[in-house]
Design a protein around this motif. Structure first.
Motif, PDB file in Angstrom:
ATOM      1  N   LEU A 150       0.862  -1.175   0.000  1.00  0.00           N
ATOM      2  CA  LEU A 150       0.000   0.000   0.000  1.00  0.00           C
ATOM      3  C   LEU A 150       0.901   1.229   0.000  1.00  0.00           C
ATOM      4  O   LEU A 150       1.497   1.576   1.020  1.00  0.00           O
ATOM      5  CB  LEU A 150      -0.913   0.017   1.227  1.00  0.00           C
TER       6      LEU A 150
ATOM      7  N   ASN B 238      -8.410   4.647   3.336  1.00  0.00           N
ATOM      8  CA  ASN B 238      -7.046   5.086   3.066  1.00  0.00           C
ATOM      9  C   ASN B 238      -6.796   5.136   1.564  1.00  0.00           C
ATOM     10  O   ASN B 238      -7.207   4.237   0.830  1.00  0.00           O
ATOM     11  CB  ASN B 238      -6.046   4.126   3.709  1.00  0.00           C
TER      12      ASN B 238
ATOM     13  N   ASN C 129     -10.932   0.861   4.178  1.00  0.00           N
ATOM     14  CA  ASN C 129     -10.754   1.594   5.429  1.00  0.00           C
ATOM     15  C   ASN C 129     -10.694   3.108   5.224  1.00  0.00           C
ATOM     16  O   ASN C 129     -10.440   3.849   6.168  1.00  0.00           O
ATOM     17  CB  ASN C 129      -9.476   1.130   6.131  1.00  0.00           C
TER      18      ASN C 129
ATOM     19  N   HIS D 198      -4.365   4.959  -1.724  1.00  0.00           N
ATOM     20  CA  HIS D 198      -3.113   4.335  -2.146  1.00  0.00           C
ATOM     21  C   HIS D 198      -3.093   4.251  -3.665  1.00  0.00           C
ATOM     22  O   HIS D 198      -4.130   4.343  -4.324  1.00  0.00           O
ATOM     23  CB  HIS D 198      -2.946   2.951  -1.514  1.00  0.00           C
TER      24      HIS D 198
ATOM     25  N   LYS E 203      -4.808   7.258  -7.572  1.00  0.00           N
ATOM     26  CA  LYS E 203      -5.045   6.950  -6.162  1.00  0.00           C
ATOM     27  C   LYS E 203      -6.463   6.432  -6.016  1.00  0.00           C
ATOM     28  O   LYS E 203      -7.395   6.967  -6.603  1.00  0.00           O
ATOM     29  CB  LYS E 203      -4.828   8.174  -5.281  1.00  0.00           C
TER      30      LYS E 203
ATOM     31  N   SER F  12       1.124   5.253  -0.768  1.00  0.00           N
ATOM     32  CA  SER F  12       0.192   6.363  -0.896  1.00  0.00           C
ATOM     33  C   SER F  12       0.822   7.680  -1.345  1.00  0.00           C
ATOM     34  O   SER F  12       0.109   8.623  -1.635  1.00  0.00           O
ATOM     35  CB  SER F  12      -0.555   6.573   0.418  1.00  0.00           C
TER      36      SER F  12
ATOM     37  N   ARG G  43     -13.433  11.418  -3.516  1.00  0.00           N
ATOM     38  CA  ARG G  43     -12.257  10.695  -3.997  1.00  0.00           C
ATOM     39  C   ARG G  43     -12.480   9.914  -5.297  1.00  0.00           C
ATOM     40  O   ARG G  43     -11.719   9.024  -5.616  1.00  0.00           O
ATOM     41  CB  ARG G  43     -11.714   9.747  -2.933  1.00  0.00           C
TER      42      ARG G  43
ATOM     43  N   GLN H  55      -9.286   4.637  -3.033  1.00  0.00           N
ATOM     44  CA  GLN H  55      -9.578   4.480  -1.617  1.00  0.00           C
ATOM     45  C   GLN H  55      -9.842   3.007  -1.315  1.00  0.00           C
ATOM     46  O   GLN H  55     -10.588   2.341  -2.025  1.00  0.00           O
ATOM     47  CB  GLN H  55     -10.805   5.315  -1.269  1.00  0.00           C
ATOM     48  N   ASP H  56      -9.218   2.498  -0.241  1.00  0.00           N
ATOM     49  CA  ASP H  56      -9.488   1.112   0.156  1.00  0.00           C
ATOM     50  C   ASP H  56     -10.692   1.079   1.096  1.00  0.00           C
ATOM     51  O   ASP H  56     -11.310   2.099   1.376  1.00  0.00           O
ATOM     52  CB  ASP H  56      -8.256   0.451   0.796  1.00  0.00           C
TER      53      ASP H  56
END
Length: 155
Positions: free
Chosen positions: A18, A59, A57, A61, A52, A20, A101, A54-55
């Motif tokens: 991961l 976050n 959670n 990456h 990028k 970022s 995002r 978003q996962d």
């Protein structure tokens, strides 16, 4: 080191970790014995279509933008359906608000499609501006989005 080798390592690092930030990526490359400048990494990110994402959670990456088995058009329609919250045409431009995002993903898909009605895109956190060459072209883009938008997402 050759560009192809560096980019292959970047792809491997992104798939296995991961990552970022560009600094993160540069550090991991250095740990692998590859020295590259920030400008080189930026070019690689652009050339490799790294975005990028978003996962689960929340976050962010890096991931390599690929359409999997979908056509680019199918991916565009699905992304419009899943993420677009509002659409406003202003003369020869369309302003699109997305879920947080998701603007960069939508803009990347549009840029890859190279549609004649779209001169360029600008993307931020949750807004994409699509610039067309004429008011008529912008209306065509607007209609395409309206056809594929999910009414449950609208604000």
């Amino acid at each position: 080191m050759k560009k192809e080798q560096r980019q292959a390592k970047i792809e491997q690092l992104i798939k296995q970790n991961l990552i970022s930030t560009q600094d993160d990526l540069m550090r991991r490359l250095e740990e692998s014995g590859i020295k590259a400048t920030q400008a080189t990494i930026s070019r690689d990110i652009r050339d490799m279509k790294i975005i990028k994402e978003q996962d689960g959670n929340g976050n962010l990456h890096y991931v390599i933008f690929k359409a999997n088995n979908q056509t680019e058009e199918e991916r565009l329609y699905k992304t419009i359906y899943d993420t677009v919250k509002s659409l406003t045409q202003v003369e020869f431009m369309n302003v699109i608000h997305t879920m947080p995002r998701n603007a960069n993903v939508l803009a990347a898909i549009l840029d890859d499609l190279v549609q004649p009605q779209i001169v360029g895109t600008l993307a931020g956190y949750d807004t994409v501006i699509i610039i067309s060459g004429s008011k008529s072209d912008a209306s065509s883009v607007n209609e395409l989005f309206r056809i594929h938008m999910n009414e449950d997402n609208l604000i």
